[in-house]
Design an enzyme around this catalytic site. Sequence first.
Site, short mmCIF file in Angstrom:
data_model
loop_
_atom_site.label_atom_id
_atom_site.label_comp_id
_atom_site.label_asym_id
_atom_site.label_seq_id
_atom_site.Cartn_x
_atom_site.Cartn_y
_atom_site.Cartn_z
N ARG A 110 3.20 3.20 -5.38
CA ARG A 110 4.72 2.89 -5.91
C ARG A 110 4.45 1.67 -7.27
NH1 ARG A 110 8.80 4.92 -3.89
NH2 ARG A 110 9.96 2.84 -3.91
N GLN A 155 -0.79 -9.28 -9.43
CA GLN A 155 -1.37 -10.57 -8.53
C GLN A 155 -0.96 -11.06 -7.45
OE1 GLN A 155 -2.22 -13.73 -10.71
NE2 GLN A 155 -4.12 -13.16 -11.12
N GLU A 180 -1.60 -10.76 28.91
CA GLU A 180 -3.18 -11.13 29.78
C GLU A 180 -3.02 -12.66 29.13
OE1 GLU A 180 -4.29 -8.95 30.68
OE2 GLU A 180 -5.35 -7.23 29.13
#
Length: 382
Positions: free
Chosen positions: A267, A278, A363
């Site tokens: 893009r 950056q 979990e």
Amino acid sequence: MTSTLLTEDQQALVETTLDFAQDHLAPHALDWDRDKHFPVDVLHKAAGLGLGGVYVREESGGSGLTRADGVLVFESLASGCPSIAGYLSIHNMVAWMIDRYGDAAQRERRLPRLCAMEDLASYCLTEPGAGSDAAALTTRAVRDGDHWVLTGVKQFISGAGASQLYVVMARTGGDGPDGVSAFIVEKDDPGVTFGANERKMGWNAQPTRQVVLDAVRLPADRLLGREGQGFRIAMNGLNGGRLGIAACSLGGARSALDRSLAHLADREAFGQRLLDAQALRFRLADMATELAAARALVQQAAHALDVGDPQAPYLCAMAKRFATDTGYSVADRALQLHGGYGYLSEYGIEKIVRDLRVHQILEGTNEIMRVIVARGLTEALG
């Protein structure tokens, strides 16, 4: 994930599992999610690679891999579909429990079919009124001659209705963890029924239903381990299960990061590639660094479990909390880096975000992981 720290066998294991994930999971993951389709045929193919009995001893028909091997397997699988990888982790947790705690007859009867995934398995601990406080479960098993009679309801059971075998925790004694025992229940046992398939945010490629036990009469040989040992069996199973889910978070997040790299390279905005900005590079760097740190903790915990380190339960809780929080955070940032495209189903990022969100809950919630870690710290003080 390729690393000089891996052995040649582990490198080959990663490559094989990644190939399977990319060939048999990734191309279909969006359709399975949309259609709420549980791909049992693909699970059978996974079993052909030994993924139905990852931790089961070879003499019992399994692959006999270590936990350190297993986290590599589940991270690789989740790069193709976290939902299916998550179910495979649960199935393998149950298979390990039967291999570890079952008697010779139970292992001989159950494990070959589980390892071949001719029988699928589910883990039944959570109840409508006993989630995080698992020791407060109320499903009851009453001894009646040479049988046990089980009555109760289990909630949020992955694979329910499709699985043939259920390891069910039920109360056989007084209050608290010492009054819990584990039982092997079959789908076709009279009195076993299932609730509706839950409508969920994610993990749509596997069913989640209640398991209803209405005076289910089991022969005495369906007791897994000793009477009163069930809570310990359940918790020991969860140590490994938490590593599996942690690894699935890493795999899903790594896929999201890889997609972000490709998207930003493709893009342009304001006359340059997005990948050359950056600020965006720094985001990618942070995401990669956090995943590497989480992976190191998961591998440390897996090694501790393999060698029987007394600190293993605490390390597994740390790894599960950190890796699932990190995995979700990375996936969420990957969606942001895609802009509006990340919100579209066809790009696959929003599915990863939805799938990884539940890893912070199942979990053992990440709040409970903090309780376990804190308990370990305070116990060390004496």
